[in-house]
Design a protein around this motif. Structure first.
Motif, PDB file in Angstrom:
ATOM      1  N   PHE A  70      42.023  10.393 202.660  1.00 47.05           N
ATOM      2  CA  PHE A  70      41.198  11.353 203.399  1.00 47.05           C
ATOM      3  C   PHE A  70      40.590  10.687 204.633  1.00 47.05           C
ATOM      4  N   THR A 130      43.296   9.552 207.206  1.00 43.77           N
ATOM      5  CA  THR A 130      43.893  10.680 207.923  1.00 43.77           C
ATOM      6  C   THR A 130      42.929  11.230 208.969  1.00 43.77           C
ATOM      7  N   VAL A 131      41.666  11.336 208.615  1.00 47.68           N
ATOM      8  CA  VAL A 131      40.662  11.808 209.586  1.00 47.68           C
ATOM      9  C   VAL A 131      40.593  10.842 210.764  1.00 47.68           C
ATOM     10  N   GLY A 162      42.729  15.954 206.851  1.00 46.42           N
ATOM     11  CA  GLY A 162      42.375  14.895 205.901  1.00 46.42           C
ATOM     12  C   GLY A 162      42.108  15.448 204.520  1.00 46.42           C
TER      13      GLY A 162
END
Length: 154
Positions: free
Chosen positions: A53, A56-57, A74
């Motif tokens: 998460f 990805t963010v 994310g």
């Protein structure tokens, strides 16, 4: 002195005390193997999902995604990867080593390939990196699973 006590690596088949840390075979019922409901069955995928998460963010914000789009992407990656990872860990007793290794390889390859595409890589390069990572993880997983299965029976 019983003869079996002098043999190395003998597994005692009769009921009795089990040494701490001993690996027990998967519990089975008439319906098949019992799913793993230990703490690791949910903790490991949840930790990996949290890392995915955040990563990805980070990648999405560095590569032109909007603020909300990056957070939603994310969240989607984390939920999907955590869910699939949880199912794989929970049902690992029901799978043969080859199927487990293939499953882990596919999950790792798709995840790494997708993250590379989010970071701005071309789809062909992302495909190649994901495929290479998936094959590597699958082969390493197979080796670990096959080695563990082979040595549990000795």
């Amino acid at each position: 002195m019983p003869a079996h006590s002098i043999l190395p690596h003998h597994v005692h088949d009769a009921p009795g005390p089990v040494p701490r840390g001993a690996h027990l075979p998967a519990r089975r019922t008439e319906a098949g193997p019992v799913p793993d409901r230990s703490r690791a069955a949910w903790a490991v995928p949840a930790c990996v999902g949290a890392v995915l998460f955040l990563y990805t963010v980070f990648l999405s914000h560095d590569n032109g995604f909007s603020q909300a789009g990056g957070w939603l992407l994310g969240l989607a990656v984390a939920v999907i990867a955590t869910g699939i990872g949880y199912v794989l860990v929970r049902e690992r007793n029901a799978m043969i080593p080859e199927a487990r290794a293939l499953s882990y390889g596919v999950l790792a390859g798709v995840t790494i390939g997708f993250l590379h595409s989010v970071s701005g890589g071309t789809w062909l390069r992302s495909l190649g990196i994901g495929l290479a990572c998936g094959v590597l993880v699958g082969l390493l997983s197979y080796d670990v699973f096959h080695w563990n299965e082979r040595h549990e029976h000795h």
